[in-house]
Write an enzyme that holds these catalytic residues in place. Structure first.
Site, mmCIF file in Angstrom:
data_model
loop_
_atom_site.group_PDB
_atom_site.id
_atom_site.type_symbol
_atom_site.label_atom_id
_atom_site.label_comp_id
_atom_site.label_asym_id
_atom_site.label_seq_id
_atom_site.Cartn_x
_atom_site.Cartn_y
_atom_site.Cartn_z
ATOM 1 N N GLY A 131 0.784 -1.249 -0.032
ATOM 2 C CA GLY A 131 -0.099 0.183 0.133
ATOM 3 C C GLY A 131 0.751 1.264 -0.002
ATOM 4 O O GLY A 131 1.099 1.879 -1.053
ATOM 5 N N TRP A 156 -8.058 -2.389 -3.279
ATOM 6 C CA TRP A 156 -8.714 -1.364 -3.069
ATOM 7 C C TRP A 156 -8.672 -0.190 -3.888
ATOM 8 O O TRP A 156 -8.457 0.925 -3.733
ATOM 9 C CB TRP A 156 -7.865 -0.648 -1.877
ATOM 10 C CG TRP A 156 -8.221 -1.698 -0.399
ATOM 11 C CD1 TRP A 156 -7.378 -2.366 0.090
ATOM 12 C CD2 TRP A 156 -9.448 -1.643 0.379
ATOM 13 N NE1 TRP A 156 -8.109 -3.205 1.221
ATOM 14 C CE2 TRP A 156 -9.339 -2.507 1.133
ATOM 15 C CE3 TRP A 156 -10.487 -0.833 0.308
ATOM 16 C CZ2 TRP A 156 -10.383 -2.853 2.470
ATOM 17 C CZ3 TRP A 156 -11.633 -1.051 1.276
ATOM 18 C CH2 TRP A 156 -11.368 -2.055 2.295
ATOM 19 N N GLY A 339 -25.346 14.390 20.110
ATOM 20 C CA GLY A 339 -25.734 13.598 21.427
ATOM 21 C C GLY A 339 -26.082 12.241 20.986
ATOM 22 O O GLY A 339 -25.534 11.764 19.808
ATOM 23 N N GLU A 363 -5.030 7.348 -0.700
ATOM 24 C CA GLU A 363 -4.065 8.666 -1.294
ATOM 25 C C GLU A 363 -2.810 8.979 -0.419
ATOM 26 O O GLU A 363 -2.254 10.111 -0.376
ATOM 27 C CB GLU A 363 -4.457 9.868 -1.530
ATOM 28 C CG GLU A 363 -5.926 9.760 -2.473
ATOM 29 C CD GLU A 363 -5.642 10.039 -3.994
ATOM 30 O OE1 GLU A 363 -4.532 10.036 -4.269
ATOM 31 O OE2 GLU A 363 -6.441 9.644 -4.750
ATOM 32 N N GLU A 367 0.381 9.018 8.169
ATOM 33 C CA GLU A 367 1.927 8.744 8.648
ATOM 34 C C GLU A 367 2.960 9.013 7.490
ATOM 35 O O GLU A 367 3.884 9.599 7.444
ATOM 36 C CB GLU A 367 2.004 7.423 8.989
ATOM 37 C CG GLU A 367 1.389 7.102 10.315
ATOM 38 C CD GLU A 367 -0.168 7.079 10.201
ATOM 39 O OE1 GLU A 367 -0.906 7.200 11.337
ATOM 40 O OE2 GLU A 367 -0.746 6.705 9.162
#
Length: 380
Positions: A131, A156, A339, A363, A367
């Site tokens: 990835g 993905w 709430g 994208e 990190e």
């Protein structure tokens, strides 16, 4: 907003806002339930030039600047994050690399129908075990006469099921590591091209994410994008622009959360007064507004630098990092202000909360953005 937009930018913003609020927003909750791909809305967006915004008119695009593109994505993101990510991927990492690196053959045969919205594009870089580290990908492309033969699996891939054209990376020379990666333009009519199963996602459910499988997939040599070994540079260049797109979409989600929180706080009464009168709520709303505006300006800054032909890699990462994390914080605060009702699908903040979550992942994760920013600051 004090940022000075020109008349064309204001017109594009108003046009897309009308489409987003009147056409796209009303069906967003239902599409979230059914996972129905917004094909009809994509057609309407194409009619307004939203599917080739940065592509010159000679290739059927709208030929507008990146600020306008950011404004458009903010409005679409406000209405439906699923639709926004389809638009972002199509513009940024599908049309973008073909325009910048493609031959006239590729522009004529693929970019023109993409920019016109006649076909939909996607970007196939991620794999099950690769990835954030593209150099770990396993997909290979071997030259065989006047073709390349691709083998491997992508994961993905946004619009993997519904797209027509794929910008795909593969190793042409594994020994060179990332310098041995090349990019290709694929279409689904090519033999050996298989669409894998669709992911059942937490959010952005009307945007399909699938695997793509290549089993001796034969790709004509003229479908090589750029040159052999240029694939990593092409992908990283595309992702810089893609990060402006995701930052802009995140601003739209954040603005929708802020507006929902403000409206609910005015309507909801507790202890004989509306929530909007309580200092704790007012300060939450103030903090939300500051974060949304800061993210918007970071997105505009990166967009303006791109338009000015300046290097904008770090600024795009800054915008994407801050805006995506902002969207998650602001969605959390909006849900808190609602709430218990915020935890119910009766109110849109429940969907905003789920839609926002992935923005810090695709994208380039938060990190990875921090690595990019630090590298640009420390090593410049």
């Amino acid at each position: 907003m004090s940022y000075q937009l020109n008349e064309e930018q204001k017109m594009i913003q108003a046009m897309v806002r009308d489409l987003a609020r009147e056409v796209i927003l009303p069906g967003a909750a239902e599409r979230d339930k059914t996972k129905e791909f917004p094909a009809e809305n994509i057609k309407k967006m194409a009619e307004l030039g939203l599917m080739g915004m940065g592509v010159p008119t000679e290739y059927n695009g709208a030929g507008v600047d990146t600020i306008s593109y950011s404004l458009a994505l903010q409005e679409i993101g406000y209405a439906c994050a699923s639709t926004a990510v389809i638009m972002s991927v199509h513009n940024s990492v599908s049309c973008g690399p073909i325009y910048r690196f493609g031959s006239e053959y590729l522009k004529e045969n693929y970019l023109k129908p993409l920019a016109a919205g006649e076909k939909l594009g996607c970007f196939a870089l991620t794999e099950p075990s690769a990835g954030s580290d593209p150099a770990s990908q396993k997909t290979t492309a071997k030259k065989d006469g006047d073709s390349y033969v691709l083998n491997g699996t992508k994961a993905w891939i946004t619009s993997g099921k519904n797209s027509d054209v794929v910008v795909c990376s593969a190793y042409t020379d594994k020994s060179k590591k990332h310098r041995g990666i090349s990019d290709f333009i694929l279409d689904k009519s090519m033999p050996g091209f298989i669409v894998g199963p669709e992911e059942d996602k937490m959010g952005q459910r009307a945007s399909d994410s699938t695997g793509l499988i290549f089993e001796d997939c034969r790709v004509p040599a003229e479908n090589l994008l750029g040159e052999e070994g240029q694939g990593f540079i092409i992908a990283m260049t595309a992702l810089d622009e893609g990060r402006i797109g995701i930052a802009s979409m995140s601003v739209g989600i954040g603005q929708a959360c802020l507006d929902a929180a403000v409206n609910y706080s005015k309507e909801r009464e507790q202890f004989g007064s509306s929530l909007s009168k309580f200092q704790g709520i007012r300060w939450m709303i103030a903090d939300m507004a500051v974060q949304v505006e800061a993210a918007r300006l970071l997105a505009f800054n990166a967009a303006a630098m791109k338009d000015n032909k300046e290097r904008f890699t770090a600024e795009a990462s800054m915008a994407k990092l801050f805006a995506s994390e902002m969207a998650n914080r602001v969605a959390y605060q909006a849900l808190q202000i609602h709430g218990g009702y915020g935890y119910s699908k009766e109110y849109p903040v429940e969907r905003y909360y789920r839609d926002a979550r992935v923005t810090t992942i695709y994208e380039g994760t938060s990190e990875i953005q921090r690595i990019v920013i630090a590298n640009n600051i420390i090593e410049s």
